[in-house]
Write a protein that holds these residues in place. Structure first.
Motif, PDB file in Angstrom:
ATOM      1  N   LYS A  25      40.589  -2.194   4.452  1.00 24.53           N
ATOM      2  CA  LYS A  25      40.786  -2.365   2.882  1.00 24.53           C
ATOM      3  C   LYS A  25      42.071  -1.077   2.315  1.00 24.53           C
TER       4      LYS A  25
ATOM      5  N   LYS B   3      41.083  -2.295  -5.365  1.00 19.97           N
ATOM      6  CA  LYS B   3      39.826  -2.534  -4.544  1.00 19.97           C
ATOM      7  C   LYS B   3      40.096  -1.857  -3.170  1.00 19.97           C
ATOM      8  N   THR B   4      39.742  -0.587  -3.306  1.00 22.86           N
ATOM      9  CA  THR B   4      39.591   0.104  -2.184  1.00 22.86           C
ATOM     10  C   THR B   4      38.287   0.808  -1.759  1.00 22.86           C
ATOM     11  N   SER B   5      37.835   1.108  -0.541  1.00 16.42           N
ATOM     12  CA  SER B   5      36.756   2.216  -0.468  1.00 16.42           C
ATOM     13  C   SER B   5      36.838   3.427  -1.184  1.00 16.42           C
TER      14      SER B   5
ATOM     15  N   SER C  14      38.139   4.094  -4.084  1.00 18.08           N
ATOM     16  CA  SER C  14      38.064   3.739  -5.384  1.00 18.08           C
ATOM     17  C   SER C  14      36.536   3.587  -5.670  1.00 18.08           C
ATOM     18  N   ALA C  15      35.891   2.956  -4.637  1.00 17.73           N
ATOM     19  CA  ALA C  15      34.355   2.715  -4.884  1.00 17.73           C
ATOM     20  C   ALA C  15      33.518   4.102  -5.222  1.00 17.73           C
TER      21      ALA C  15
ATOM     22  N   TYR D 195      33.745   2.770 -11.546  1.00 13.59           N
ATOM     23  CA  TYR D 195      35.160   2.322 -11.476  1.00 13.59           C
ATOM     24  C   TYR D 195      35.036   0.869 -11.706  1.00 13.59           C
ATOM     25  N   VAL D 196      34.093   0.120 -11.236  1.00  9.95           N
ATOM     26  CA  VAL D 196      34.157  -1.389 -11.313  1.00  9.95           C
ATOM     27  C   VAL D 196      34.512  -1.628 -12.860  1.00  9.95           C
TER      28      VAL D 196
ATOM     29  N   TYR E 169      37.986  -1.423 -13.244  1.00  9.50           N
ATOM     30  CA  TYR E 169      38.783  -2.265 -12.715  1.00  9.50           C
ATOM     31  C   TYR E 169      38.917  -3.603 -13.413  1.00  9.50           C
TER      32      TYR E 169
ATOM     33  N   GLU F 216      42.116  -5.365 -15.252  1.00 12.85           N
ATOM     34  CA  GLU F 216      42.696  -6.718 -14.729  1.00 12.85           C
ATOM     35  C   GLU F 216      42.895  -7.433 -16.122  1.00 12.85           C
TER      36      GLU F 216
ATOM     37  N   GLN G  92      47.185  -6.170  -6.088  1.00 11.45           N
ATOM     38  CA  GLN G  92      46.429  -6.276  -4.735  1.00 11.45           C
ATOM     39  C   GLN G  92      47.147  -5.271  -3.715  1.00 11.45           C
TER      40      GLN G  92
END
Length: 267
Positions: free
Chosen positions: A20, A192-194, A196-197, A202-203, A206, A210, A220
């Protein structure tokens, strides 16, 4: 057709964590274009975790918090390659182990470590590899779309990225005294990267980001990699000391009607 003129060139790519990663998507593009990619990862453990992904590729270990490891990386790369045509600096770290704190309670040690890893490492790598850079090498780092939007959950990482943005300008100026080496940043919106998780909440951010894009679709990782490949190439020779924002128009759309009046549906 080698439109980007990357074939046969050598690039050092840092920061690959998994499939990712921005760094990984960029490395794939470079290799597809005929370039040689030299990988640098932070630890032996990370190298082992990437064994399948990077099988058969040149992979070196470098913890950028340690100058001696940066120097060792340079020496090891120099022993195998005569010249480097560019660098992908995709390294960032923030210790959120103290929890989601108000910015004014940011732990000193965490802030300074983040500056060291996320920002100073660019200076240290650029300087250490100075003898190896091609006269017109291109160095690209990964920043964020804006450091002026104070998102609580992103915390002290935004000021650190602001320091990185400024560092790009100062490195470009400094290197211009003796070379045509270019320094630029890509500044993506939320991805969406590890990495950022690990950011608290964060979700939700995000999903909101969007909705704020003009196309109503998030940026992307592949789009960011495309921009990096362009900045690494001679096709971007006139671009230096810049930050290229890749946010699908989010920065111009904060007052979109769907955000201001989310409960009203259009007829």
């Amino acid at each position: 057709m080698d439109y980007l003129k990357l074939s046969g060139k050598n690039f050092l790519v840092t920061g690959v964590a998994n499939r990712k990663s921005v760094a990984w998507h960029t490395a794939k593009l470079l290799e597809e274009a005929g370039a040689t990619v030299i990988y640098s990862v932070r630890s032996e453990q990370r190298k082992e975790s990437l064994a399948k992904l990077l099988a058969g590729k040149p992979v070196y270990i470098c913890d950028v918090e340690r100058q001696e490891e940066i120097d060792r990386l340079r020496d090891e790369v120099a022993a195998e390659y005569d010249v480097l045509h560019g660098l992908v600096h995709s390294i960032a770290f923030a210790d959120y182990s103290s929890g989601w704190l108000p910015f004014h309670e940011t732990p000193r040690a965490a802030f300074l470590q983040s500056v060291d890893i996320s920002c100073y490492s660019l200076i240290a790598l650029a300087n250490a590899f100075k003898p190896m850079w091609d006269e017109e090498a291109s160095i690209v780092t990964v920043s964020i779309s804006t450091t002026r939007m104070a998102a609580e959950n992103y915390g002290f990482m935004a000021p650190v990225k602001a320091a990185l943005d400024s560092t790009v300008c100062f490195l470009a100026k400094s290197f211009s005294k003796f070379s045509r080496v270019r320094f630029n940043a890509v500044c993506p919106g939320l991805l969406k990267t590890s990495a950022s998780a690990g950011i608290p909440g964060y979700v939700d951010s995000y999903l909101h980001a969007e909705k704020a894009t003009l196309r109503k679709a998030a940026v992307q990782t592949e789009e960011v990699a495309d921009a990096i490949a362009f900045l690494l190439s001679p096709r971007s020779s006139g671009i230096n000391s810049q930050g290229l924002v890749i946010d699908a128009g989010m920065g111009t759309n904060y007052f979109d009607e769907s955000l201001v009046r989310p409960d009203q549906t259009s007829e």
